[in-house]
Design a protein around this motif. Structure first.
Motif, PDB file in Angstrom:
ATOM      1  N   PHE A   9       7.084 -42.759   1.592  1.00 24.82           N
ATOM      2  CA  PHE A   9       7.508 -43.574   2.716  1.00 24.82           C
ATOM      3  C   PHE A   9       7.792 -44.828   2.095  1.00 24.82           C
ATOM      4  CE2 PHE A   9       2.981 -44.853   3.015  1.00 24.82           C
ATOM      5  CZ  PHE A   9       3.117 -46.170   3.456  1.00 24.82           C
ATOM      6  N   ARG A  10       7.062 -45.290   0.869  1.00 25.22           N
ATOM      7  CA  ARG A  10       7.298 -46.634   0.331  1.00 25.22           C
ATOM      8  C   ARG A  10       8.665 -46.628  -0.047  1.00 25.22           C
ATOM      9  NH1 ARG A  10       2.497 -49.069   0.374  1.00 25.22           N
ATOM     10  NH2 ARG A  10       0.760 -47.826   0.816  1.00 25.22           N
ATOM     11  N   ALA A  11       9.513 -45.754  -0.350  1.00 31.27           N
ATOM     12  CA  ALA A  11      10.925 -45.894  -0.790  1.00 31.27           C
ATOM     13  C   ALA A  11      11.777 -46.400   0.434  1.00 31.27           C
ATOM     14  CB  ALA A  11      11.388 -44.424  -1.491  1.00 31.27           C
ATOM     15  N   PHE A  12      11.390 -46.233   1.513  1.00 27.56           N
ATOM     16  CA  PHE A  12      11.865 -46.514   2.856  1.00 27.56           C
ATOM     17  C   PHE A  12      11.365 -47.640   3.523  1.00 27.56           C
ATOM     18  CE2 PHE A  12      12.313 -42.070   2.036  1.00 27.56           C
ATOM     19  CZ  PHE A  12      13.553 -41.923   1.861  1.00 27.56           C
ATOM     20  N   GLN A  13      10.664 -48.620   2.940  1.00 26.18           N
ATOM     21  CA  GLN A  13       9.881 -49.496   3.636  1.00 26.18           C
ATOM     22  C   GLN A  13      10.554 -51.057   3.796  1.00 26.18           C
ATOM     23  OE1 GLN A  13       5.970 -50.054   1.212  1.00 26.18           O
ATOM     24  NE2 GLN A  13       5.195 -50.131   3.365  1.00 26.18           N
ATOM     25  N   LEU A  14      12.049 -50.664   3.394  1.00 19.25           N
ATOM     26  CA  LEU A  14      12.918 -52.125   3.482  1.00 19.25           C
ATOM     27  C   LEU A  14      12.390 -53.460   2.478  1.00 19.25           C
ATOM     28  CD1 LEU A  14      13.401 -51.939   7.286  1.00 19.25           C
ATOM     29  CD2 LEU A  14      14.469 -50.811   5.503  1.00 19.25           C
ATOM     30  N   ILE A  15      11.460 -52.959   1.720  1.00 18.64           N
ATOM     31  CA  ILE A  15      11.013 -53.930   0.635  1.00 18.64           C
ATOM     32  C   ILE A  15      11.518 -53.689  -0.894  1.00 18.64           C
ATOM     33  CG2 ILE A  15       8.905 -54.912  -0.268  1.00 18.64           C
ATOM     34  CD1 ILE A  15       7.336 -54.029   2.186  1.00 18.64           C
ATOM     35  N   LEU A  16      12.545 -54.313  -1.295  1.00 20.82           N
ATOM     36  CA  LEU A  16      13.094 -54.290  -2.707  1.00 20.82           C
ATOM     37  C   LEU A  16      11.860 -54.894  -3.671  1.00 20.82           C
ATOM     38  CD1 LEU A  16      15.325 -52.813  -3.642  1.00 20.82           C
ATOM     39  CD2 LEU A  16      16.668 -55.172  -3.818  1.00 20.82           C
ATOM     40  N   SER A  17      11.010 -54.294  -3.984  1.00 21.49           N
ATOM     41  CA  SER A  17       9.950 -54.677  -4.737  1.00 21.49           C
ATOM     42  C   SER A  17       9.130 -53.778  -5.488  1.00 21.49           C
ATOM     43  CB  SER A  17       8.755 -55.455  -3.765  1.00 21.49           C
ATOM     44  OG  SER A  17       7.530 -55.861  -4.633  1.00 21.49           O
ATOM     45  N   ASP A  18       8.991 -54.066  -6.839  1.00 25.26           N
ATOM     46  CA  ASP A  18       7.944 -53.146  -7.642  1.00 25.26           C
ATOM     47  C   ASP A  18       6.730 -52.938  -6.947  1.00 25.26           C
ATOM     48  OD1 ASP A  18      10.408 -52.783  -9.562  1.00 25.26           O
ATOM     49  OD2 ASP A  18       9.860 -54.622 -10.420  1.00 25.26           O
ATOM     50  N   SER A  19       6.396 -53.692  -6.245  1.00 27.32           N
ATOM     51  CA  SER A  19       4.674 -53.643  -5.634  1.00 27.32           C
ATOM     52  C   SER A  19       4.746 -52.596  -4.591  1.00 27.32           C
ATOM     53  CB  SER A  19       4.329 -54.988  -5.260  1.00 27.32           C
ATOM     54  OG  SER A  19       5.112 -55.332  -4.354  1.00 27.32           O
ATOM     55  N   SER A  20       5.923 -52.001  -3.841  1.00 29.17           N
ATOM     56  CA  SER A  20       5.956 -51.321  -3.023  1.00 29.17           C
ATOM     57  C   SER A  20       7.162 -50.137  -3.376  1.00 29.17           C
ATOM     58  CB  SER A  20       6.375 -51.971  -1.660  1.00 29.17           C
ATOM     59  OG  SER A  20       6.259 -50.978  -0.729  1.00 29.17           O
ATOM     60  N   ARG A  21       6.824 -49.028  -3.798  1.00 25.74           N
ATOM     61  CA  ARG A  21       7.814 -47.934  -4.427  1.00 25.74           C
ATOM     62  C   ARG A  21       7.095 -46.643  -4.501  1.00 25.74           C
ATOM     63  NH1 ARG A  21       6.576 -51.026  -9.646  1.00 25.74           N
ATOM     64  NH2 ARG A  21       5.179 -49.825 -10.749  1.00 25.74           N
ATOM     65  N   TRP A  22       8.171 -45.632  -4.337  1.00 27.69           N
ATOM     66  CA  TRP A  22       7.808 -44.387  -4.667  1.00 27.69           C
ATOM     67  C   TRP A  22       7.786 -44.083  -5.995  1.00 27.69           C
ATOM     68  CZ3 TRP A  22      11.079 -40.216  -6.231  1.00 27.69           C
ATOM     69  CH2 TRP A  22      10.506 -39.087  -6.467  1.00 27.69           C
ATOM     70  N   ILE A  23       6.464 -43.464  -6.404  1.00 29.46           N
ATOM     71  CA  ILE A  23       6.204 -42.961  -7.982  1.00 29.46           C
ATOM     72  C   ILE A  23       5.938 -41.602  -7.864  1.00 29.46           C
ATOM     73  CG2 ILE A  23       5.118 -43.308  -9.882  1.00 29.46           C
ATOM     74  CD1 ILE A  23       4.744 -46.132  -9.469  1.00 29.46           C
ATOM     75  N   SER A  24       6.699 -40.710  -8.683  1.00 34.45           N
ATOM     76  CA  SER A  24       6.391 -39.252  -8.804  1.00 34.45           C
ATOM     77  C   SER A  24       4.974 -39.005  -9.583  1.00 34.45           C
ATOM     78  CB  SER A  24       7.283 -38.790  -8.883  1.00 34.45           C
ATOM     79  OG  SER A  24       7.714 -38.623 -10.548  1.00 34.45           O
ATOM     80  N   ALA A  25       4.455 -37.991  -9.531  1.00 32.58           N
ATOM     81  CA  ALA A  25       3.422 -37.580 -10.407  1.00 32.58           C
ATOM     82  C   ALA A  25       4.024 -37.196 -11.550  1.00 32.58           C
ATOM     83  CB  ALA A  25       2.650 -36.294 -10.001  1.00 32.58           C
ATOM     84  N   SER A  26       3.393 -37.561 -12.809  1.00 34.93           N
ATOM     85  CA  SER A  26       4.154 -37.195 -14.104  1.00 34.93           C
ATOM     86  C   SER A  26       4.253 -35.688 -14.328  1.00 34.93           C
ATOM     87  CB  SER A  26       3.123 -37.882 -15.339  1.00 34.93           C
ATOM     88  OG  SER A  26       3.095 -39.150 -15.304  1.00 34.93           O
ATOM     89  N   GLY A  27       4.840 -35.271 -15.003  1.00 32.81           N
ATOM     90  CA  GLY A  27       5.193 -33.846 -15.518  1.00 32.81           C
ATOM     91  C   GLY A  27       6.730 -33.351 -15.528  1.00 32.81           C
ATOM     92  N   ALA A  28       7.081 -32.452 -16.174  1.00 32.30           N
ATOM     93  CA  ALA A  28       8.356 -31.866 -16.240  1.00 32.30           C
ATOM     94  C   ALA A  28       8.850 -31.431 -15.005  1.00 32.30           C
ATOM     95  CB  ALA A  28       8.270 -30.815 -17.242  1.00 32.30           C
TER      96      ALA A  28
END
Length: 132
Positions: free
Chosen positions: A46-65
């Motif tokens: 949901f952090r990708a849809f928070q209307l906040i253009l900021s590196d402190s609020s973002r979607w980050i996936s888990a690492s991996g191929a």
């Protein structure tokens, strides 16, 4: 590695944005955000849809191929005429964690079992490819 998205904005032909207000969880405001994975608390879909253009609020996936995906269910079919996907601003300056290939799919059923429509594809993106 992982994939990071600061903000994904969806707009109708009359420039109405969905979601129109900040989401506060993966299931809020009548919308449902989901992702292939997340890097833990603070980086949920949901952090990708928070209307906040900021590196402190973002979607980050888990690492991996493998391919990573991010999805939002808007509840009912909606007419979307434009989108803006903002990659992780901190990462793009050093060629970091922004997606290099993007495919945007839409589905009226949410099942993505063959009825979906591809509405955007980009491949081999580099940092300069995100300009504008």
């Amino acid at each position: 590695g992982d994939v990071r998205i600061d903000e994904w904005q969806l707009f109708t032909p009359s420039a109405v944005q969905y979601p129109g207000v900040q989401m506060s969880s993966n299931n809020s405001l009548g919308y449902v955000a989901s992702a292939s994975s997340s890097s833990g608390a603070g980086f949920e879909a949901f952090r990708a849809f928070q209307l906040i253009l900021s590196d402190s609020s973002r979607w980050i996936s888990a690492s991996g191929a493998g391919a990573k995906w991010l999805q939002i269910d808007l509840g009912t079919p909606r007419s979307i005429s434009s989108m803006k996907i903002a990659p992780d601003g901190a990462a793009t300056s050093d060629g970091g964690y922004h997606p290099l290939d993007i495919e945007v799919l839409a589905s009226n059923t949410g099942s993505f079992s063959g009825e979906e429509v591809t509405i955007y594809t980009a491949t081999n993106l580099v940092t300069a490819g995100w300009t504008g």
